[in-house]
Design a protein around this motif. Structure first.
Motif, PDB file in Angstrom:
ATOM      1  N   GLU A   1      95.738 -59.438 -30.879  1.00  0.00           N
ATOM      2  CA  GLU A   1      96.123 -60.432 -31.777  1.00  0.00           C
ATOM      3  C   GLU A   1      95.813 -61.888 -31.463  1.00  0.00           C
ATOM      4  O   GLU A   1      95.525 -62.668 -32.330  1.00  0.00           O
ATOM      5  N   ALA A   2      95.908 -62.143 -30.162  1.00  0.00           N
ATOM      6  CA  ALA A   2      95.651 -63.560 -29.821  1.00  0.00           C
ATOM      7  C   ALA A   2      94.287 -64.035 -29.792  1.00  0.00           C
ATOM      8  O   ALA A   2      94.132 -64.958 -30.031  1.00  0.00           O
ATOM      9  N   ASN A   3      93.295 -63.001 -29.710  1.00  0.00           N
ATOM     10  CA  ASN A   3      91.846 -63.165 -29.404  1.00  0.00           C
ATOM     11  C   ASN A   3      91.360 -62.997 -31.037  1.00  0.00           C
ATOM     12  O   ASN A   3      90.189 -63.046 -30.877  1.00  0.00           O
ATOM     13  N   ARG A   4      92.278 -62.851 -31.932  1.00  0.00           N
ATOM     14  CA  ARG A   4      91.392 -62.267 -33.152  1.00  0.00           C
ATOM     15  C   ARG A   4      90.508 -63.334 -33.607  1.00  0.00           C
ATOM     16  O   ARG A   4      89.580 -63.070 -34.379  1.00  0.00           O
ATOM     17  N   ASP A   5      90.952 -64.654 -33.482  1.00  0.00           N
ATOM     18  CA  ASP A   5      89.786 -65.784 -34.243  1.00  0.00           C
ATOM     19  C   ASP A   5      89.029 -66.199 -33.021  1.00  0.00           C
ATOM     20  O   ASP A   5      88.213 -67.143 -33.471  1.00  0.00           O
TER      21      ASP A   5
ATOM     22  N   TYR B   1      85.351 -59.815 -14.079  1.00  0.00           N
ATOM     23  CA  TYR B   1      86.181 -59.427 -15.199  1.00  0.00           C
ATOM     24  C   TYR B   1      86.254 -60.705 -16.042  1.00  0.00           C
ATOM     25  O   TYR B   1      86.342 -61.952 -15.636  1.00  0.00           O
ATOM     26  N   ALA B   2      86.140 -60.398 -17.382  1.00  0.00           N
ATOM     27  CA  ALA B   2      86.310 -61.793 -18.389  1.00  0.00           C
ATOM     28  C   ALA B   2      87.761 -62.269 -18.222  1.00  0.00           C
ATOM     29  O   ALA B   2      88.676 -61.575 -18.109  1.00  0.00           O
ATOM     30  N   PRO B   3      87.833 -63.393 -18.713  1.00  0.00           N
ATOM     31  CA  PRO B   3      89.339 -63.937 -18.820  1.00  0.00           C
ATOM     32  C   PRO B   3      90.158 -63.194 -19.496  1.00  0.00           C
ATOM     33  O   PRO B   3      89.848 -62.934 -20.964  1.00  0.00           O
ATOM     34  N   GLY B   4      91.342 -62.901 -19.364  1.00  0.00           N
ATOM     35  CA  GLY B   4      92.333 -62.110 -20.387  1.00  0.00           C
ATOM     36  C   GLY B   4      92.273 -60.700 -20.075  1.00  0.00           C
ATOM     37  O   GLY B   4      92.737 -59.911 -20.779  1.00  0.00           O
TER      38      GLY B   4
END
Length: 158
Positions: A133-137, A150-153
């Protein structure tokens, strides 16, 4: 538009949805035989009885479909616990300590006396749902597992 004649005996098809329910109940209340109503409308007796039982003259919405979805899910994680999980996750993520371990969150919840204590898999799902939900946009980020970075998050299920 000409009436279609796919009903038994070459009769025109009955309307669908609420109009059909209103028509069936109006005929039932007028004293028509149940077998005749069902035959002409192409419905079963159990269908007619269901709508007869739901009929209420003083409620204009009686003929609307009712959801079959349960009003609650007793196995769903309570909102207070989900919020505690997300607070812990966000606190550790804001410290920049890299990946946040689900096991670490589980241990912190246990130390806080959270009851019922969710499984690690449940904690992982809550964090993943929040992350989506936080990374949807934002652009899609992937973990580069072959290099060990690893990627951030990114979240670990260990």
């Amino acid at each position: 538009m000409p009436a279609q004649t796919d009903a038994p005996g070459g009769l025109p098809l009955a309307p669908r949805g609420e109009d059909r329910r209103h028509q069936a109940i109006a005929r039932y209340l007028a004293g028509d035989r149940i077998e005749e109503i069902c035959w002409e409308l192409g419905c079963s007796k159990s269908w007619l009885y269901k709508w007869r039982d739901r009929y209420q003259a003083d409620d204009p919405t009686w003929a609307q479909e009712q959801t079959r979805r349960p009003k609650s899910n007793p196995r769903q994680t309570p909102d207070t616990i989900a919020e505690a999980i997300l607070r812990l996750f966000q606190a550790w993520e804001s410290q920049g300590s890299g990946r946040t371990s689900i096991a670490t969150i589980w241990q912190a919840l246990q130390e806080q006396g959270i009851d019922p204590l969710p499984s690690r898999r449940t904690i992982y799902r809550i964090v993943q749902r929040h992350s989506k939900e936080a990374n949807r946009d934002t652009p899609h980020r992937t973990a580069h597992r072959s290099s060990g970075a690893y990627a951030p998050g990114a979240v670990s299920a260990s």
